[in-house]
Design a protein around this motif. Sequence first.
Motif, PDB file in Angstrom:
ATOM      1  N   TYR A   1      13.277   6.650 -11.887  1.00 43.79           N
ATOM      2  CA  TYR A   1      14.019   6.065 -10.973  1.00 43.79           C
ATOM      3  C   TYR A   1      13.716   4.692 -10.550  1.00 43.79           C
ATOM      4  CZ  TYR A   1      17.278   9.744 -10.842  1.00 43.79           C
ATOM      5  OH  TYR A   1      18.106  10.808 -10.884  1.00 43.79           O
ATOM      6  N   VAL A   2      12.268   4.581 -10.495  1.00 42.12           N
ATOM      7  CA  VAL A   2      11.564   3.265 -10.237  1.00 42.12           C
ATOM      8  C   VAL A   2      12.115   1.977 -11.085  1.00 42.12           C
ATOM      9  CG1 VAL A   2       9.632   1.844 -10.673  1.00 42.12           C
ATOM     10  CG2 VAL A   2       9.657   3.827  -9.384  1.00 42.12           C
TER      11      VAL A   2
ATOM     12  N   GLY B   1       6.592  -2.153 -11.630  1.00 42.23           N
ATOM     13  CA  GLY B   1       5.491  -3.009 -11.462  1.00 42.23           C
ATOM     14  C   GLY B   1       5.150  -2.973  -9.760  1.00 42.23           C
ATOM     15  N   PHE B   2       6.035  -2.205  -9.189  1.00 42.35           N
ATOM     16  CA  PHE B   2       6.044  -2.314  -7.532  1.00 42.35           C
ATOM     17  C   PHE B   2       5.566  -0.798  -7.175  1.00 42.35           C
ATOM     18  CE2 PHE B   2       6.814  -6.401  -6.144  1.00 42.35           C
ATOM     19  CZ  PHE B   2       7.749  -6.880  -7.133  1.00 42.35           C
ATOM     20  N   GLU B   3       5.241   0.108  -8.211  1.00 38.84           N
ATOM     21  CA  GLU B   3       5.216   1.444  -7.801  1.00 38.84           C
ATOM     22  C   GLU B   3       4.070   1.560  -6.735  1.00 38.84           C
ATOM     23  OE1 GLU B   3       5.058   0.155 -10.805  1.00 38.84           O
ATOM     24  OE2 GLU B   3       6.139   1.587 -12.134  1.00 38.84           O
ATOM     25  N   ASN B   4       3.038   0.798  -6.651  1.00 42.63           N
ATOM     26  CA  ASN B   4       2.010   0.934  -5.678  1.00 42.63           C
ATOM     27  C   ASN B   4       2.082   0.202  -4.468  1.00 42.63           C
ATOM     28  OD1 ASN B   4       0.574   3.319  -6.897  1.00 42.63           O
ATOM     29  ND2 ASN B   4      -0.121   1.842  -8.530  1.00 42.63           N
ATOM     30  N   ALA B   5       3.243  -0.625  -4.504  1.00 39.55           N
ATOM     31  CA  ALA B   5       3.381  -1.598  -3.113  1.00 39.55           C
ATOM     32  C   ALA B   5       3.692  -0.745  -2.081  1.00 39.55           C
ATOM     33  CB  ALA B   5       4.445  -2.457  -3.685  1.00 39.55           C
ATOM     34  N   TRP B   6       3.340  -1.231  -1.142  1.00 38.65           N
ATOM     35  CA  TRP B   6       3.594  -0.708   0.315  1.00 38.65           C
ATOM     36  C   TRP B   6       4.814  -1.295   0.834  1.00 38.65           C
ATOM     37  CZ3 TRP B   6       0.721   3.240   2.114  1.00 38.65           C
ATOM     38  CH2 TRP B   6      -0.362   3.449   1.822  1.00 38.65           C
ATOM     39  N   PRO B   7       5.672  -0.659   1.710  1.00 42.67           N
ATOM     40  CA  PRO B   7       6.932  -1.076   2.183  1.00 42.67           C
ATOM     41  C   PRO B   7       6.909  -2.342   2.934  1.00 42.67           C
ATOM     42  CG  PRO B   7       6.821   1.239   2.538  1.00 42.67           C
ATOM     43  CD  PRO B   7       5.322   0.805   2.098  1.00 42.67           C
ATOM     44  N   HIS B   8       5.841  -2.522   3.763  1.00 46.93           N
ATOM     45  CA  HIS B   8       5.924  -3.754   4.604  1.00 46.93           C
ATOM     46  C   HIS B   8       5.464  -4.968   3.574  1.00 46.93           C
ATOM     47  CE1 HIS B   8       1.215  -4.150   4.165  1.00 46.93           C
ATOM     48  NE2 HIS B   8       1.532  -2.917   4.330  1.00 46.93           N
TER      49      HIS B   8
END
Lengths: 267, 271, 257
Positions: free
Chosen positions: A134-135, A142-149
């Motif tokens: 789904y990512v 590439g943004f799997e470990n990004a935080w929402p903010h």
Amino acid sequence: MKTAAALASVPAEVSAPRRTALTVRDLQVRFSTPSRELTVLESVDLDVYEGEFVCLLGPSGCGKSTLLNVIGGFLQPSAGEVRFHGERVRGPDPRRIFVFQERGVFPWLTVEGNIAFGLHKLSEAERRERVAHYVKLVGLSGFENAWPHELSGGMKQRVEVARALAANPEVLYLDEPFGALDSITRHSMRSELLRLWETEKKTVLFVTHDIEEALQLADRVVVMSSKPGRVRRIVDVDVPRPRDISSARYLELRDSLLEEIGLAHRI
Amino acid sequence: MSPRVSRWVLPGAVVAVLLGLWSLAVHLGRAPLMPTPWQVVVALGELCADGRLVRFTVASLFRVSWGLLTAVVIAIPFGLWLGWSPRAERALGPALQLLRPISSLAWTPLAILWCGVGDVSAVFIIFMACFGPLTVTALNGVRKLPAVHLQAGRNFGLSSLELLRRIVVPAVLPQLLTGLRQTLGVAWMVVVMAEMMAVNSGLGFLILDARNAGNRYDLVVAGMVVIGLVGLGLDRLLRQVERLPGLSWGFPAPPPSTAPAVARLRVVRSA
Amino acid sequence: MTRTRRQLETFLLPLGTLALLLAGWVLAVRWTGTRVFPTPQLVLDAVLGMVRSGLLMQYTADSLLRVGMGFGLAVVVGFGLGMMMGLYPAVATALGPVVQFLRPISPLAWVPIAILFFGVGDGAAVSLIFLAACLPLALHTTGAVAQVPAIYLNAGRNFGLSPPRLFFRVLLPAAMPQLLVGLRVSLWVAWQVVVAAEMIAVDSGLGYMIVDARNAGKRYDLVVAGMLLIGSVGLLLDMGIRNMESLRWVRWGFREE
């Protein structure tokens, strides 16, 4: 009158009978405040078929979000009932997932963590696979470990959609999900949503106040009036997909919806 | 039961149960000197009758007012300055940080050394207790000021002083009020402590004296009750001030601190 | 302003201020001709003396131990109480007024009662600390729970989470930053009260040291030394908790927008 003629459906080919996913019967929602009683929704009847994309369209305050909340099981109606595949809706359920605006994303989890949220019943390996799928599907590789903010509004919205889809619901409810986004992002998000819908084949109930949005997305548009909220008219959008938003039929429908709601053609 | 009724009945029931347990514990002889609730009520009556209640409460309030007032006059401009000038903050910030955790009580020996035993000492201790929180409130208030307000002010050609007067001060006022209310709470707690050490009147003194001069624990508890009630009253008063239309524009009215929240885990909101 | 200049300033300005303050202190002592109030030098000597005799360590440890016990207890009770009040409106309505009433009562006002029940000693001190920290912690916890947006809880329920799961996977993480703030504030209070408690109720610890130094011989150098130590330890405790704010799972709540 032009409206009625325009909105009269071009007779459709006879297709196989569709299963009903949701039925709403004679729904009524009343709030009582210390000062007075407010009827937010009155006598709402609606059928939503499986695999359909239905839009609830109306001005702000007409009760469409309330209606969606009742259908989703987050609010109890004062009268009437909602049934999902025949059984009464009593509360929220993982088979029918609600997508809020991007503020529904959990800020304490990464993108991956959010998408995996509803998957606690799966094994570790299955979960990882699902999340990766789904990512990629929503274009956040590439943004799997990004935080929402760290993400933009549009990206957060995609996280929320991915989170909803990953749980493999039968129905998706979207409450003005693109409301906080700029109009350019909104446009591309719409195509993406349609792409996802066509791939995943879910039933979708989508709330919006934007006429164009409703016409671009929906199979049927439920036009609502406000105070009290009622279903004014249900319009079949018989413009073939992918929708040409310059086609004559599209513009015809748009003009008649504008008229129906009572808005001017010229600004 | 309707919400309005339960607002009184539930806490009332809890209080009744607690009072009952209290009486029971005393009667069972577990703590020989501990008074029963009734004895406390009688003691309160005694304090009213001989005028000590009013006199001591006034004395305590008097000290709080003076301590708080001097702190307001000195700490708030100081805090505003620290918030406004990064250089000042860099210079004085560390010193402030070091002195702040020093409990106001720890200042007592120095207070007595410098001011002797008496009102000035108590006021000094209260001042020291209020200084830190008020400075920090003012500092944070200025820091959190949206830059757009200052830009607009400069756009309209305001000088620095005018900027301060017409934009900064009104903008931080709501926060200052909240900070003031919290500091008042602190001051009220500290006055009791200060009075136990440094003076011979006031509610704190009453408590200590009642015990020392004859184990009058009924007076001790009566004093505590008065302290609680007055403290509560002061807090409520300032909350009302915070809500005044001219002052409450900055933040939505602060909810009462234990406003019942929705039963979060279970509810489906009924229409 | 150039970077190096700013870095210099960050360093020099506080040092400069410190130097000024010390100079002012020395001058004040000289001018007033006081025999009692110490100069910075005397304070330093006192501190070193305490380090050498090992009393410093012991007193600090004693104070910290009391705080640890009282605060630990307060965390358990205050957290539980605050949670109950935050989650169940009935509990909040029932207990709210009682908590509100008890809060303005200075911990020291409880001293006679504490001594009555526990006698002079650690028990009294710990119970005072417990009381002082418990109520603010409870109220902060209630607030932390109340400010969790309903949207998160609704989303959690939508995904089929049972109430216990909802509590641990949504409510607690969402409330964590505010809970941490409550923890910091209550620890602050606890540290202030330990000093006060020790002044009255026990015979060791930094607070006791201050009172004893004065009473037993007007050793104001020890008094000031004690005060500075109290300030330093308090500051360190506060900084410790502040650091927790940058931990991964609460960092999101403390960003400057």
